[in-house]
Design an enzyme around this catalytic site. Structure first.
Site, PDB file in Angstrom:
ATOM      1  N   ASP A   1      -1.675   1.735   3.697  1.00 46.28           N
ATOM      2  CA  ASP A   1      -0.366   2.123   4.211  1.00 46.28           C
ATOM      3  C   ASP A   1      -0.480   3.000   5.449  1.00 46.28           C
ATOM      4  O   ASP A   1      -1.555   3.488   5.800  1.00 46.28           O
ATOM      5  CB  ASP A   1       0.406   2.883   3.133  1.00 46.28           C
ATOM      6  CG  ASP A   1       0.809   2.000   1.970  1.00 46.28           C
ATOM      7  OD1 ASP A   1       0.899   0.772   2.159  1.00 46.28           O
ATOM      8  OD2 ASP A   1       1.054   2.538   0.874  1.00 46.28           O
ATOM      9  N   TYR A  30     -11.796   4.595  -3.757  1.00 48.75           N
ATOM     10  CA  TYR A  30     -10.876   5.450  -3.015  1.00 48.75           C
ATOM     11  C   TYR A  30     -11.118   6.903  -3.386  1.00 48.75           C
ATOM     12  O   TYR A  30     -11.579   7.216  -4.495  1.00 48.75           O
ATOM     13  CB  TYR A  30      -9.421   5.122  -3.368  1.00 48.75           C
ATOM     14  CG  TYR A  30      -8.837   3.903  -2.713  1.00 48.75           C
ATOM     15  CD1 TYR A  30      -8.194   3.979  -1.483  1.00 48.75           C
ATOM     16  CD2 TYR A  30      -8.899   2.657  -3.335  1.00 48.75           C
ATOM     17  CE1 TYR A  30      -7.632   2.861  -0.886  1.00 48.75           C
ATOM     18  CE2 TYR A  30      -8.344   1.526  -2.748  1.00 48.75           C
ATOM     19  CZ  TYR A  30      -7.708   1.644  -1.525  1.00 48.75           C
ATOM     20  OH  TYR A  30      -7.151   0.527  -0.942  1.00 48.75           O
TER      21      TYR A  30
END
Length: 248
Positions: free
Chosen positions: A51, A109
């Site tokens: 994003d 992540y």
């Protein structure tokens, strides 16, 4: 030939990975610079559609090109024209059936939270500042409930487009360093839209005592987005790497 690129970028100035009409994206920059380099239209396919504001040290993309340039030299050539907030850290030739999103692999992540009384301006773009004291040990106990194969509907955006909400998490842990940076480290075979950020928002609520670590198991089983915490802001999230294997 088909070429795989490993790409690092500071996502601050981009509307995300994927080409969008509302701003410049990382994918758009790569398409433009590769097309200029090879004098032919190039469109890369990415592994993770990060994003706006999200960073990466090892996102992966692939593209097809007709060239005599060795694949391992493409990174050197491409980096000459890329902006300073995008860098190709590796390029190599792969089989024609390789697809960055659908090939078996593991994604890692990390989400960073600066947890202290006052912010640090030098880290504002790469971590979430949170002044309320957080119990990272409680957060770590809560994170353990997410390990394994589960239906992660609760931790997915209502706008997610997917055939299944089942994902496998191989590792999920929370730690704090000597500089009061709390890090959520999470590894899995794939992640739903906003999944890591929603997990982070939920663990933050565990950290300040709104939820118990044990409640995360019930939240997961509810399969209801409204039962989880808020979506944490994008700047604290970094895609660390993507490892591809034949079988995990």
């Amino acid at each position: 030939m088909r070429v795989k690129l490993t790409v690092a970028y500071d996502g601050t100035s981009y509307c995300g990975w994927q080409v969008q009409p509302n701003g410049i994206s990382v994918q758009e920059v790569l398409n433009e610079k590769l097309s200029e380099l090879f004098s032919q239209e190039i469109k890369v396919t990415g592994a993770s559609r990060t994003d706006a504001g999200v960073h990466a040290l090892g996102n992966v993309c692939a593209f097809d090109v007709d060239t005599k340039m060795p694949a391992e030299k493409i990174a050197f050539a491409l980096n000459q024209s890329l902006p300073e907030d995008i860098s190709v850290v590796d390029s190599c030739e792969v089989d024609k059936d390789f697809h960055p999103r659908f090939h078996k692999g593991k994604k890692t992540y990390e989400y960073r939270i600066l947890n202290r009384t006052f912010p640090d301006p030098t880290r504002r773009l790469y971590s979430l500042f949170y002044h309320r004291p957080l119990d990272e040990k409680a957060m770590n106990r809560a994170a353990a409930y997410l390990i394994g194969e589960h239906d992660f509907t609760t931790f997915s955006s209502i706008h997610a487009q997917t055939n299944t909400f089942v994902r496998t998490i191989y590792d999920c842990r929370v730690s704090r360093d000597e500089n009061d940076m709390i890090t959520l480290h999470i590894e899995g075979n794939g992640f739903l839209y906003n999944m890591v950020r929603i997990i982070t928002g939920t663990l933050i609520e565990v950290g300040w005592g709104k939820r118990t670590p044990e409640s995360v198991r019930e939240i997961l089983e509810a399969k209801d987005r409204s039962q989880a915490g808020p979506t944490a802001p994008p700047e604290g999230l970094t895609l660390i790497n993507i490892e591809y294997t034949e079988d995990l």
